[in-house]
Scaffold this active site. Structure first.
Site, mmCIF file in Angstrom:
data_model
loop_
_atom_site.group_PDB
_atom_site.id
_atom_site.type_symbol
_atom_site.label_atom_id
_atom_site.label_comp_id
_atom_site.label_asym_id
_atom_site.label_seq_id
_atom_site.Cartn_x
_atom_site.Cartn_y
_atom_site.Cartn_z
ATOM 1 N NE ARG A 1 -5.238 -1.974 2.546
ATOM 2 C CZ ARG A 1 -6.074 -1.900 1.505
ATOM 3 N NH1 ARG A 1 -7.069 -1.039 1.497
ATOM 4 N NH2 ARG A 1 -5.919 -2.685 0.461
ATOM 5 C CG ASP B 1 -5.378 2.825 4.543
ATOM 6 O OD1 ASP B 1 -5.806 3.998 4.494
ATOM 7 O OD2 ASP B 1 -5.101 2.182 3.513
ATOM 8 C CG ASP C 1 -1.951 -1.079 1.217
ATOM 9 O OD1 ASP C 1 -2.387 -1.453 0.113
ATOM 10 O OD2 ASP C 1 -2.335 -1.548 2.300
ATOM 11 C CE1 TYR D 1 3.117 -6.534 4.422
ATOM 12 C CE2 TYR D 1 2.267 -8.742 4.804
ATOM 13 C CZ TYR D 1 2.627 -7.727 3.933
ATOM 14 O OH TYR D 1 2.487 -7.905 2.581
#
Length: 187
Positions: A161, A68, A26, A54
């Site tokens: 997300r 987000d 992203d 992550y």
């Protein structure tokens, strides 16, 4: 910058004709992005299949349309803070193999067009796609209401997300991703 922008910049800086990446990030995310140059682009598909790691920050109590921090607020929570025990309990539900809805603002193609393009034009997709993903490990690093920092080891194609939004829904308070960093892609 977007994943596409990184590829374009790399081509220009190195004077190459072929550059490919092994999994989009992203635009607000940071961290590892594997690029394949020239003939190595032939193995990009194989490298994209690898697991990812992550680190991310969840902000509870605020839901956004993009799931987000870059999105518009669509819902807020005014109830009592969630406890660390409740959060830890809910996190156990999100490990293993599970079906995950693809977020409205994703690069996946639906009806020949990118899902985020349809969403930006206000076109509602009646049955958004779902995909099977695997969450190998989900660890809570820190928690102080309304934020928590976690690390997730997951399969290719997992949307952090969406995972965050699902955790927020399970806690009945909503949530969005505040920070996202890819720590590893494959080995």
């Amino acid at each position: 910058i977007t994943s596409f922008s990184l590829v374009a910049r790399t081509k220009k800086i190195l004077g190459l004709k072929k550059v490919g990446h092994c999994g989009t990030l992203d635009p607000f995310a940071t961290g590892v992005m594997i690029l394949c140059l020239d003939q190595a682009t032939r193995v990009a598909d194989q490298l994209s299949l690898q697991d990812k790691l992550y680190q991310f920050t969840i902000h509870f109590g605020v839901e956004t349309d993009t799931l987000d921090r870059t999105g518009q607020i669509v819902n807020t929570y005014d109830g009592p803070p969630v406890s660390r025990d409740d959060l830890s309990s809910v996190l156990t539900r999100f490990t293993g193999r599970l079906w995950q809805q693809v977020p409205r603002y994703a690069a996946v193609k639906v009806q020949g067009r990118r899902l985020y393009e349809l969403s930006r034009k206000g076109i509602e997709v009646v049955n958004p796609p779902e995909k099977e993903v695997t969450i190998h490990d989900l660890k809570l690093l820190t928690f102080q209401w309304p934020e928590a920092e976690l690390v997730v080891h997951c399969s290719k194609g997992t949307y952090v997300r969406q995972l965050t939004a699902d955790i927020g829904r399970a806690l009945h308070c909503g949530a969005h991703v505040k920070e996202l960093r890819r720590l590893a892609s494959g080995a």
